[in-house]
Design an enzyme around this catalytic site. Structure first.
Site, short mmCIF file in Angstrom:
data_model
loop_
_atom_site.label_atom_id
_atom_site.label_comp_id
_atom_site.label_asym_id
_atom_site.label_seq_id
_atom_site.Cartn_x
_atom_site.Cartn_y
_atom_site.Cartn_z
NE ARG A 195 -2.06 -15.60 -0.47
CZ ARG A 195 -2.03 -14.27 -0.40
NH1 ARG A 195 -1.03 -13.62 -0.92
NH2 ARG A 195 -3.00 -13.61 0.17
NE ARG A 240 -3.00 -14.04 3.99
CZ ARG A 240 -2.57 -12.90 3.47
NH1 ARG A 240 -1.31 -12.79 3.11
NH2 ARG A 240 -3.39 -11.89 3.29
P1 AMP Z 1 -2.05 -8.08 3.45
O1 AMP Z 1 -1.20 -9.17 4.02
O2 AMP Z 1 -1.28 -6.82 3.17
O3 AMP Z 1 -2.87 -8.53 2.28
O4 AMP Z 1 -3.10 -7.67 4.59
C1 AMP Z 1 -4.04 -8.60 5.11
C2 AMP Z 1 -5.20 -7.87 5.76
O5 AMP Z 1 -4.72 -7.02 6.82
C3 AMP Z 1 -5.95 -6.93 4.83
O6 AMP Z 1 -6.95 -7.60 4.09
C4 AMP Z 1 -6.55 -5.93 5.82
O7 AMP Z 1 -7.67 -6.48 6.50
C5 AMP Z 1 -5.44 -5.78 6.85
N1 AMP Z 1 -4.50 -4.68 6.50
C6 AMP Z 1 -3.17 -4.80 6.19
N2 AMP Z 1 -2.64 -3.59 5.95
C7 AMP Z 1 -3.64 -2.69 6.11
C8 AMP Z 1 -3.72 -1.26 5.98
N3 AMP Z 1 -2.66 -0.53 5.62
N4 AMP Z 1 -4.93 -0.69 6.21
C9 AMP Z 1 -6.00 -1.40 6.57
N5 AMP Z 1 -6.00 -2.73 6.69
C10 AMP Z 1 -4.82 -3.38 6.47
#
Ligand code: AMP
Length: 185
Positions: free
Chosen positions: A127, A129
């Protein structure tokens, strides 16, 4: 319709979430997107969050719960919403329950997108990112297994959980999701 969309990193949740909110005309609340926007705008919360995100760790519950509490007050959430990437811990799930009980707006369904772990690592590696480096990917998968997977039992206990296989083409998976969602909508 108010729903939680849950699944490991790399399961294709973002792609399917976009299609679901489009079809059911509900708001898309992605905490990952919100945190990345805050980080890119260099707000205090965004800079703090990046210390965790860049390591593949979860941002502390109190930070993320306040973000969601405020977002749920926005008028567009009145027509329903899909929570993408929240809750990710039992503490977050309990805080959400309390908020929704207070407003008298219960969840309709918790949808799990299931993908075998070997496949996740491969998809994430492709991906590109910022947090898709191998050691960060591993940490994100560990965080999912240890902190987020227990939510499946939690919602199963509330009779809200429905699981869908996340393997196949985007359209095949979407059809499976729609079948389940149409049964509760
Ligand atoms: P995601 O795009 O949902 O994979 O989120 C990317 C990163 O943001 C994660 O690896 C966490 O570090 C942080 N993150 C996103 N949502 C949450 C959540 N609900 N609680 C804690 N960390 C979050």
């Amino acid at each position: 319709m108010r729903l939680i969309f849950i699944g490991p990193p790399g399961a294709g949740k973002g792609t399917q979430a976009a299609k679901i909110v489009d079809r059911y005309r509900i708001a898309h609340l992605s905490t990952g997107d919100m945190l990345r926007a805050a980080r890119d705008a260099k707000t205090p919360i965004g800079l703090k969050a990046d210390e965790y995100m860049s390591k593949g760790e979860l941002v502390p519950d109190d930070v993320i719960i306040e973000i969601i509490r405020e977002r749920l007050r926005d008028p567009d959430c009145g027509g329903g919403y899909l929570l993408d990437g929240f809750p990710r811990t039992l503490g977050q799930a309990e805080a959400l329950d309390a908020m929704l009980a207070a407003s008298g707006t219960p969840l309709d369904i918790v949808l799990e997108l299931r993908v075998p772990e070997e496949e996740l690592f491969q998809r994430l590696s492709r991906r590109g990112r910022a947090d898709d480096k191998p050691e960060v990917i591993r940490q994100r998968l560990v965080a999912y297994r240890n902190q987020t997977e227990p939510l499946l039992q939690y919602y199963q206990g509330k009779n809200l959980l429905r699981s869908v296989e996340g393997v196949g083409t985007v359209e095949e998976i979407f059809e499976r999701l729609v079948k389940v969602l149409d049964s509760v909508a």
